[in-house]
Scaffold this motif. Structure first.
Motif, PDB file in Angstrom:
ATOM      1  N   TYR A  11     -22.001  10.482   3.637  1.00  0.00           N
ATOM      2  CA  TYR A  11     -20.687  10.826   2.795  1.00  0.00           C
ATOM      3  C   TYR A  11     -20.609  12.219   2.489  1.00  0.00           C
ATOM      4  N   VAL A  12     -19.227  12.641   2.758  1.00  0.00           N
ATOM      5  CA  VAL A  12     -18.753  13.963   2.346  1.00  0.00           C
ATOM      6  C   VAL A  12     -17.671  13.618   1.499  1.00  0.00           C
ATOM      7  N   HIS A  14     -14.479  13.991  -0.341  1.00  0.00           N
ATOM      8  CA  HIS A  14     -13.110  14.272   0.262  1.00  0.00           C
ATOM      9  C   HIS A  14     -12.584  15.456  -0.444  1.00  0.00           C
ATOM     10  N   LEU A  83       7.143  -8.811  17.807  1.00  0.00           N
ATOM     11  CA  LEU A  83       5.876  -8.094  17.505  1.00  0.00           C
ATOM     12  C   LEU A  83       4.864  -7.963  18.868  1.00  0.00           C
ATOM     13  N   TRP A 181      12.236  -9.623  -9.521  1.00  0.00           N
ATOM     14  CA  TRP A 181      11.232  -9.370  -8.448  1.00  0.00           C
ATOM     15  C   TRP A 181      11.711  -8.354  -7.812  1.00  0.00           C
ATOM     16  N   GLU A 182      13.246  -8.118  -7.463  1.00  0.00           N
ATOM     17  CA  GLU A 182      13.336  -6.835  -6.751  1.00  0.00           C
ATOM     18  C   GLU A 182      12.972  -5.705  -7.435  1.00  0.00           C
ATOM     19  N   PHE A 184      10.304  -5.391  -9.287  1.00  0.00           N
ATOM     20  CA  PHE A 184       8.789  -5.279  -9.288  1.00  0.00           C
ATOM     21  C   PHE A 184       8.659  -4.628  -7.596  1.00  0.00           C
ATOM     22  N   TRP A 185       9.070  -5.320  -6.739  1.00  0.00           N
ATOM     23  CA  TRP A 185       8.773  -4.964  -5.252  1.00  0.00           C
ATOM     24  C   TRP A 185       9.284  -3.385  -5.046  1.00  0.00           C
ATOM     25  N   PHE A 188       6.788  -1.300  -6.797  1.00  0.00           N
ATOM     26  CA  PHE A 188       5.464  -1.599  -5.819  1.00  0.00           C
ATOM     27  C   PHE A 188       5.445  -0.789  -4.627  1.00  0.00           C
ATOM     28  N   TYR A 207      -9.899   6.218   6.797  1.00  0.00           N
ATOM     29  CA  TYR A 207     -10.776   5.111   6.259  1.00  0.00           C
ATOM     30  C   TYR A 207      -9.963   3.947   6.230  1.00  0.00           C
ATOM     31  N   MET A 208      -8.681   3.797   6.248  1.00  0.00           N
ATOM     32  CA  MET A 208      -7.876   2.552   6.113  1.00  0.00           C
ATOM     33  C   MET A 208      -7.437   2.001   7.139  1.00  0.00           C
TER      34      MET A 208
ATOM     35  N   LYS B   3     -19.743  11.134  -7.014  1.00  0.00           N
ATOM     36  CA  LYS B   3     -19.755  10.957  -5.535  1.00  0.00           C
ATOM     37  C   LYS B   3     -19.817   9.394  -5.441  1.00  0.00           C
ATOM     38  N   LYS B   6     -16.226   7.728  -5.995  1.00  0.00           N
ATOM     39  CA  LYS B   6     -15.501   8.162  -4.895  1.00  0.00           C
ATOM     40  C   LYS B   6     -15.979   7.015  -3.597  1.00  0.00           C
ATOM     41  N   ARG B  10     -13.233   4.320  -2.290  1.00  0.00           N
ATOM     42  CA  ARG B  10     -12.851   4.231  -0.705  1.00  0.00           C
ATOM     43  C   ARG B  10     -12.934   2.719  -0.249  1.00  0.00           C
ATOM     44  N   GLY B  13     -10.205   0.918  -1.105  1.00  0.00           N
ATOM     45  CA  GLY B  13      -9.076   1.101  -0.242  1.00  0.00           C
ATOM     46  C   GLY B  13      -9.366   0.347   0.990  1.00  0.00           C
ATOM     47  N   VAL B  14     -10.437   0.347   1.710  1.00  0.00           N
ATOM     48  CA  VAL B  14     -10.698  -0.385   2.649  1.00  0.00           C
ATOM     49  C   VAL B  14     -10.775  -1.841   2.589  1.00  0.00           C
ATOM     50  N   TRP B  17      -6.299  -2.618   1.716  1.00  0.00           N
ATOM     51  CA  TRP B  17      -5.184  -2.388   2.650  1.00  0.00           C
ATOM     52  C   TRP B  17      -5.405  -3.533   3.786  1.00  0.00           C
TER      53      TRP B  17
END
Lengths: 474, 79
Positions: A11-12, A14, A83, A181-182, A184-185, A188, A207-208, B3, B6, B10, B13-14, B17
């Motif tokens: 882990y670095v 961010h 799709l 709802w409008e 809210f979205w 969001f 990551y995602m 750390k 964080k 993460r 997030g993972v 999403w």
């Protein structure tokens, strides 16, 4: 491809990236695609077409308007089909030229670029931004940061507002009170825009994003990727005084411009979103030091290997690799799907109906010797004008009851028609037996249409006395 | 300490999403097949929801489910 499984990556923490802006042919191309995506996104809801909003996903009415077409829940398979086409297009493009999607059109990239641009306009270039962030909270810093946040929040809110404009007529949002709802979205979506483009940025890709991970499965040796020509570049020459060696002068410009902060000279990495900023940066430097451009370029592993052996790149081979089986097969399937889709759209029947059986009674005997079944016909006119509709039952001895004198179905409307079918007992062959309805529109020969649907007619006939699960079957 | 926070962010997030993506697809498929206005009529408990509520609640139900599945997976992987 240098892709380690997550758990082995140490882990670095961010750190915020300060990509240096750069000009060049790829960055100009990117600017064009970014502006196009933005124009389409913000502009589309304002466009009208034949009296309605050109693109409107009217969820409360369960109708999607897309230019000339009105889609119904019954047309859902078109969406699925689209799709699949979209997914296959992505496979094809990825196989040919890597992550073009990521670098040029992905909303994550596009809105990050917008937010970066705002940041640059207000806080100055990457050096000033960094200095501002590291410096103390001065009046200038507060002013600049507030201004930036103000513009960011405005863009995010406008994006959220546009988003609801795809589901509720955008012009009505000004004249009518906005539903809860409008609202809210809208918020969001604004929040998601702000968070993704303002703060998460390349972390979303790293990551995602699932595509960023599995795109390597679509890569092969012939895929064009952004790569550094090691043979030509190494060993790097740091100072003018050093003996003439590779073309790379280790100016670090390719690293400075990278929005994900990687060094492309270490080989292809999964963080690379294919924005080609490093190509533009390096080309500028090569021009300055009077060396041929393309030290970093779109090339493929295979091309580079051949270049290694022959000492020269073979552009012809790079193009010829487009005819490899993977690309041909993807293209072939893609073509079939697209052509099939277009044909199916062109032949789409604007008149349709569903038959629902009466839930309460399987059959009724209102008069001795006759059996009645009750049905609800949901008649859909998917066309742009009203039509006079005729309903018939395709059974010689059947009597159709409950028809109104005239039956008009307005454009884009559903008519729920409750009908009773009476059949004499001697006409019953089977229990249940098939029964066909025919719905047709207009006598005018040009747009006359007939649709036939089949359902079941139940009776008390003792021949087949299968009453188990009778309620569940149609 | 920072750390640790964080890494936790993460993971969040993972988890958030992909579950959001899958819930969106689920919502589309489900409501293409069923009209929320019909569903409330056959609900076990009396409900008075219009379609907007139906879609939104349906989406959050899907998201809650996918979130729990993704979250549990992440939790099991980490502990």
């Amino acid at each position: 491809m240098n892709q380690q499984p997550l758990e082995t990556v140490p882990y670095v923490a961010h750190e915020k990236k300060y990509p240096r802006e750069i000009q060049g042919r790829f960055q100009s191309l990117r600017a064009v695609t970014v502006v196009l995506v933005l124009l389409v996104y913000y502009g589309l809801p304002w466009l009208n077409w034949q009296g309605h909003q050109a693109v409107l996903f009217d969820l409360p009415q369960r109708q999607f308007y897309i230019f000339h077409f009105i889609f119904w829940p019954q047309d859902f398979y078109y969406l699925t089909w689209l799709l699949i086409i979209a997914a296959l297009s992505l496979f094809l493009i990825t196989a040919i030229a890597g992550r073009l999607w990521c670098g040029y059109t992905c909303p994550q990239t596009v809105w990050t670029e917008v937010f970066l641009w705002v940041e640059r306009c207000i806080e100055g270039n990457y050096r000033r931004q960094k200095r501002l962030d590291e410096g103390p909270w001065s009046g200038e810093k507060i002013l600049k940061k507030t201004a930036k946040q103000f513009v960011w929040v405005f863009i995010a809110l406008w994006t959220g507002f546009t988003f609801i404009g795809y589901f509720t007529p955008i012009r009505s949002l000004f004249s009518q009170p906005v539903g809860s709802w409008e609202l809210f979205w809208g918020f969001f979506y604004s929040l998601a825009t702000y968070g993704n483009a303002g703060f998460l940025r390349e972390q979303v890709c790293q990551y995602m994003c699932p595509y960023a991970r599995f795109q390597s499965a679509m890569f092969d040796r012939d895929t064009w990727v952004i790569a550094y020509n090691k043979v030509r570049g190494e060993p790097r020459k740091r100072r003018e005084s050093m003996l003439a060696q590779g073309d790379c002068i280790d100016c670090q410009l390719c690293v400075q411009v990278c929005p994900t902060g990687i060094d492309i000279r270490n080989g292809l990495q999964y963080e690379c979103i294919g924005c080609a900023a490093c190509i533009d940066a390096c080309d500028q430097v090569m021009e300055k030091i009077d060396r041929p451009k393309g030290l970093i370029a779109y090339t493929s592993e295979a091309t580079m290997e051949i270049a290694d052996q022959n000492g020269a790149e073979d552009k012809f081979l790079q193009w010829k690799s487009l005819l490899r089986p993977r690309v041909l097969i993807y293209t072939f399937i893609w073509l079939i799907l697209v052509v099939g889709f277009l044909i199916s759209m062109a032949l789409r029947n604007p008149l349709a109906f569903d038959i629902l059986r009466d839930r309460n009674a399987l059959y009724q005997i209102s008069e001795p010797g006759f059996v009645d079944n009750v049905y609800t016909l949901k008649i859909m006119n998917k066309d742009h004008r009203a039509y006079s509709i005729q309903v018939d039952v395709l059974e010689p001895q059947a009597v159709l009851m409950g028809l109104p004198e005239t039956l008009f179905v307005a454009a884009g409307d559903v008519y729920n028609l409750v009908v009773r079918i009476r059949l004499p007992e001697q006409a019953i062959r089977q229990n249940p037996q098939s029964l066909k309805f025919q719905v047709s529109r207009s006598m005018d020969a040009l747009d006359a249409l007939k649709v036939v649907e089949e359902t079941l007619f139940w009776s008390s006939s003792p021949t087949i006395h299968n009453t188990i699960n009778v309620r569940d079957s149609k | 300490m920072e750390k640790h926070t964080k890494v936790w962010m993460r993971t969040l997030g993972v988890v958030l999403w992909p579950s959001f993506l899958v819930a969106s697809i689920g919502t589309m498929v489900f409501f293409a097949c069923f009209d929320p206005r019909d569903l409330v009529q056959v609900a076990t408990w009396p409900m008075a929801l219009d379609r907007r509520w139906g879609y939104s609640l349906g989406f959050f139900l899907f998201w809650m489910l996918t979130l729990m599945a993704s979250g549990l997976t992440a939790y099991l992987l980490e502990s």
